[in-house]
Design an enzyme around this catalytic site. Sequence first.
Site, PDB file in Angstrom:
ATOM      1  N   ASN A  92      39.723  49.148  72.131  1.00 24.43           N
ATOM      2  CA  ASN A  92      39.434  48.426  73.385  1.00 24.43           C
ATOM      3  C   ASN A  92      40.663  47.784  74.026  1.00 24.43           C
ATOM      4  O   ASN A  92      40.701  47.575  75.229  1.00 24.43           O
ATOM      5  CB  ASN A  92      38.313  47.405  73.171  1.00 24.43           C
ATOM      6  CG  ASN A  92      38.710  46.286  72.237  1.00 24.43           C
ATOM      7  OD1 ASN A  92      39.583  46.465  71.395  1.00 24.43           O
ATOM      8  ND2 ASN A  92      38.085  45.146  72.380  1.00 24.43           N
ATOM      9  N   CYS A 137      36.181  41.870  72.066  1.00 22.58           N
ATOM     10  CA  CYS A 137      35.609  40.968  71.036  1.00 22.58           C
ATOM     11  C   CYS A 137      35.391  39.605  71.639  1.00 22.58           C
ATOM     12  O   CYS A 137      34.574  38.837  71.145  1.00 22.58           O
ATOM     13  CB  CYS A 137      36.459  40.817  69.786  1.00 22.58           C
ATOM     14  SG  CYS A 137      37.920  41.750  69.698  1.00 22.58           S
ATOM     15  N   GLU A 173      40.547  40.525  62.137  1.00 27.86           N
ATOM     16  CA  GLU A 173      40.028  40.068  63.435  1.00 27.86           C
ATOM     17  C   GLU A 173      38.777  40.879  63.682  1.00 27.86           C
ATOM     18  O   GLU A 173      38.848  42.085  63.929  1.00 27.86           O
ATOM     19  CB  GLU A 173      41.039  40.336  64.561  1.00 27.86           C
ATOM     20  CG  GLU A 173      42.307  39.521  64.463  1.00 27.86           C
ATOM     21  CD  GLU A 173      42.088  38.028  64.632  1.00 27.86           C
ATOM     22  OE1 GLU A 173      40.995  37.615  65.063  1.00 27.86           O
ATOM     23  OE2 GLU A 173      43.014  37.271  64.292  1.00 27.86           O
ATOM     24  N   GLU A 221      46.511  36.055  65.239  1.00 24.30           N
ATOM     25  CA  GLU A 221      47.501  36.912  65.892  1.00 24.30           C
ATOM     26  C   GLU A 221      48.036  36.123  67.069  1.00 24.30           C
ATOM     27  O   GLU A 221      47.559  35.038  67.388  1.00 24.30           O
ATOM     28  CB  GLU A 221      46.835  38.208  66.336  1.00 24.30           C
ATOM     29  CG  GLU A 221      46.475  39.089  65.145  1.00 24.30           C
ATOM     30  CD  GLU A 221      45.633  40.282  65.533  1.00 24.30           C
ATOM     31  OE1 GLU A 221      44.591  40.086  66.182  1.00 24.30           O
ATOM     32  OE2 GLU A 221      46.021  41.406  65.190  1.00 24.30           O
TER      33      GLU A 221
HETATM   34  C1  UN1 Z   1      39.777  41.834  72.222  1.00 30.68           C
HETATM   35  O1  UN1 Z   1      38.771  41.478  72.803  1.00 30.68           O
HETATM   36  O2  UN1 Z   1      39.709  42.631  71.286  1.00 30.68           O
HETATM   37  O3  UN1 Z   1      41.531  37.386  75.325  1.00 30.68           O
HETATM   38  C2  UN1 Z   1      41.110  41.366  72.614  1.00 30.68           C
HETATM   39  C3  UN1 Z   1      41.292  38.497  75.795  1.00 30.68           C
HETATM   40  C4  UN1 Z   1      42.362  39.564  75.731  1.00 30.68           C
HETATM   41  C5  UN1 Z   1      42.397  40.196  74.393  1.00 30.68           C
HETATM   42  C6  UN1 Z   1      41.067  40.619  73.914  1.00 30.68           C
HETATM   43  N1  UN1 Z   1      43.646  38.975  76.022  1.00 30.68           N
HETATM   44  O4  UN1 Z   1      40.226  38.750  76.313  1.00 30.68           O
END
Ligand code: UN1
Length: 494
Positions: A152, A284, A250, A464
């Site tokens: 993603n 996520c 994660e 991270e």
């Molecule tokens: C993810 O959703 O796997 O904070 C990463 C965010 C992005 C990174 C998302 N900078 O929504």
Amino acid sequence: MAQKFQNYINGVWCDSSNGQTFENRNPANWDDVIGTFPLSTTDDVERAANSAAEAYRSWRLVPAPTRGDICRRAGDIMVRRKDEIAAIMTREMGKTLTETRGDVQEGIDTAFYCATEGRRLFGINTPSELPNKLNLSFRVPIGVCGLITPWNFPMAIPTWNIFPGLVAGNTFIFKPAEDTPHTANILVEILIEAGLPKGVLNIVHGAGEVVGTAITIHPHVRAVSFTGSTKTGEIVAQTCGKNTKHVCLEMGGKNAQIVMPDADIDLALHGILWGAFGTTGQRCTATSRLILHQDIHDAFIEQLIIKAKALKLGDGSAEGIEVGPIINRKQRDNIERLVTIGKKEGAVCVLGGEKAEYGDLKKGWFYKPTIFTGVLPNSTISQEEIFGPVLSVIKCNSLQNAIEITNSVKYGLSSSIYTRDINAALVAVRDIEVGISYINAPTIGAEAHMPFGGVKATGNGHREGGWTVFDFYTEWKAVYIDYSGRLQRAQIDN
Ligand code: UN1
């Protein structure tokens, strides 16, 4: 003929040891074959591990600022190639060009951030308990690292790991998601052009069960960073635990946006549209629960439906598209399964709730933005990560009630509250169990130089991003220098 892509092991582009391949296709148009990639074997991982171990012997001795220079050059190349890379990413994973440009930008930000971190990598010095003795402690690399990344954020997430990991002096075996192998190869190309010596970064494509497993059990691999589902993450953690490897996880999220009656309602509406349906809900950090105060519930929902209905679905590479496809058929089937459960459990589907299969959308894996109201906090669609454009709306009657609902899931990645009441906002920040907390902003949009990660079933305590990622990619070495010229016994002679 589909273009043929390869692994990169010990400075050489190569096929898998048995010559097998898998296809990479465009989720907005399944007839569009991007190319074939090696379906690698444990032998390929073996070669990559040996290559990374050999390269580590000299890479760890390269001064950190010089390693940082490679990241800076990689960042420059990414700036130059930004639009081209974004188009490649949109073609293989579907999100809109605006978003894939953002994904590349996150990689650029990380590159420049890490480039300068190479001049710091701070240690800690303390006074000794004995005279004429110097106590130092500093960060050292771990060695060969395995990196398993999702589809993603195919540029941001690999760079969050690879750039700081390299600056810290580690070498890598990189296994990207099967859905986004092309972007991963581009990142390797960039680092080669930036001057990375052979063997320092090795990419091995293929199935998680084969390549991922081989990485997590290989004795040369000292640390594994995994981003993906909680189910797979638990297996990675068990394997790494058994083999005494460092592991950074994660995993899932079930992020909530709270809207209080005193909020700027228009702002909250724009926030939820972006948080829930941006990236087709496939972050996520995506907002999958909206916790609305009962006093504004009905009016808010009315506006939200109008706005969500107007979102333009389609191929992310086309002008004006706001919501791209789901990554693949399996994932769309899973969304359908959970939506069906939601309906059965009695929630009211007020928008969407089905595949989008008309006109050109038939060519890909599209799903309509979906909103459920009347969702109970403990129902399946309130609890399980859906990873799609599905929003569960839950009614609350107070701040305390909203916080309790937010915390009632097993995950703890991101949260958001819309309110003009500073006291309410600060109570929410204090009491919501997450790693990332937003006030008057959606649950998505973390910045590259801030700690990224979650609590509870989302992660295992590492972060991270930013400075904190160096905690994962380094170990501490404590050094004592006794210049007294005599035996000094700690804890005894003082
Ligand atoms: C993810 O959703 O796997 O904070 C990463 C965010 C992005 C990174 C998302 N900078 O929504």
